[in-house]
Design an enzyme around this catalytic site. Structure first.
Site: not given
Ligand code: CAA
Length: 240
Positions: A14, A82-83, A86, A142, A147, A179
Site C-alpha cells: 500500500i 503506513n508501515a 502482523t 480472530m 494488531y 483486505y
Molecule cells: N476468518 C474465518 N475463520 C478463521 C479466521 C478468519 N479470519 N482465522 C482463523 N479462522 C478459523 C480457521 O479457518 C480455523 O477453522 P477450522 O477449525 O474450522 O478449520 C480456526 O479458525 C483456527 O484457525 P487455524 O487452524 O488457522 O489456527 P492456527 O492457530 O493454526 O492459526 C491464525 C491462527 C494464525 C490466526 C490463522 O488462523 C490466520 O492467519 N488467520 C487469519 C488472521 C487474519 O485475518 N489476519 C489478517 C492479516 S492481513 C492484515 O492484517 C491487513 C489488514 O489490516 C486487514
C-alpha cells in the site's frame, strides 16, 4: 516548491502505491523502507522518489532520520504513516514478543514519527497527517488481538492530535483499509483467505491504488475541513 511528503513503508504494498500517487500529484516524496536496500533503490529510480531506510519502531532512528530529511529537503508537510507488521496468533498461543513487536511497530511508532515533525508543522501553520489503521481495528479479527489493539489505538491517537492541531491548520486523519491485495494479505493461508473474501460484499480484495486515492484526497488542500476522521475503505466488509 512542491510540498514534501514522507511515506513510511513507502516502497512496498500500500505504501508504494501511496508514494507513486503522491509523486504523480506533484509532491516531493521521501519513501521510508526498512531492510531491503536494493529493492528500495530500484523503486526510487523507477518512480523518481527519494528513499530512506530506517526502522519505525526505533525512536532514535525516527528522530535522526526525520531530522536528516528535514535538513536535506526542508520541512515535512505531509506525513503518511503506513508501515506496519502482523504477528498473527490466537491469544492463548501468542508470545509476549508477538504482542510487543506489533504494539511497538504499529502504535508506538506513531509517537516516534509524529513528534519530530509536528513542531515545524505548527510553526508553518500547515500539515497533513494520515495514519494507516485497518478495518480490523473496528471490526476485530480472530488471531489479531495485538494488531487490532494497535490499529484501534491509532484512531484514538489521531482524534486527540486532531484536536490539538486544528488551530494550526494541521489535519490528522486515519485510513482504515480492508483486505488489500498485498504480500501481507497473500501470506494468509488460502482456505482462511477464501473465507474472508467470501464475507466481503465487493467479493474481492482491494487494490493498493484504491487506498492511495483515499490518501491523496486526505492530504490535498481541498480536504482542509476534514480532521479526526477515519476513512473506511474495505469493500463493505465492515457491514458484515
Ligand atoms: N476468518 C474465518 N475463520 C478463521 C479466521 C478468519 N479470519 N482465522 C482463523 N479462522 C478459523 C480457521 O479457518 C480455523 O477453522 P477450522 O477449525 O474450522 O478449520 C480456526 O479458525 C483456527 O484457525 P487455524 O487452524 O488457522 O489456527 P492456527 O492457530 O493454526 O492459526 C491464525 C491462527 C494464525 C490466526 C490463522 O488462523 C490466520 O492467519 N488467520 C487469519 C488472521 C487474519 O485475518 N489476519 C489478517 C492479516 S492481513 C492484515 O492484517 C491487513 C489488514 O489490516 C486487514
Amino acid at each position: 516548491m512542491s510540498r514534501l511528503a514522507v511515506v513510511t513503508g513507502g516502497t512496498r504494498g500500500i505504501g508504494a502505491a501511496i508514494s507513486v500517487a503522491l509523486k504523480a500529484k506533484g509532491y516531493q516524496v521521501v519513501a521510508n523502507y526498512h531492510k531491503n536496500n536494493d529493492a528500495a533503490q530500484a523503486f526510487a529510480a523507477q518512480h523518481n522518489v527519494h528513499v530512506q531506510g530506517w526502522d519505525v519502531s526505533d525512536a532514535a532512528g525516527c528522530q535522526a532520520n526525520l531530522q536528516a530529511i528535514q535538513s536535506k529537503y526542508g520541512a515535512v508537510e505531509i506525513l503518511v504513516h503506513n508501515a506496519g507488521i502482523t504477528r498473527d496468533s490466537f491469544l492463548h498461543k501468542m508470545t509476549p514478543d508477538m504482542w510487543h513487536q506489533v504494539i511497538q511497530t504499529n502504535l508506538n511508532s506513531c509517537f516516534y514519527m509524529v513528534q519530530p515533525v509536528i513542531e515545524s508543522m505548527r510553526q508553518n501553520g500547515f500539515g497533513r497527517i494520515v495514519l494507516v489503521s485497518s478495518v480490523n481495528a473496528l471490526k476485530g479479527q480472530m488471531g489479531q488481538t495485538n494488531y487490532c489493539a494497535a490499529k484501534a489505538g491509532i484512531i484514538g491517537f489521531a482524534k486527540a492530535l486532531a484536536l490539538e492541531s486544528a488551530s494550526k491548520d494541521i489535519t490528522v486523519n486515519v485510513i482504515a483499509p480492508g483486505y488489500i491485495n498485498t504480500e501481507m494479505v497473500q501470506a494468509i493461508a488460502q482456505p482462511i483467505l477464501d473465507k474472508i473474501v467470501s464475507q466481503i460484499p465487493k467479493s474481492r480484495l482491494g487494490t493498493a491504488q484504491e487506498i492511495a486515492h483515499g490518501v491523496s484526497f486526505l492530504v490535498s488542500d481541498e480536504a482542509a475541513y476534514i480532521t479526526g476522521e477515519t476513512l473506511n475503505m474495505n469493500g463493505g466488509l465492515y457491514l458484515r
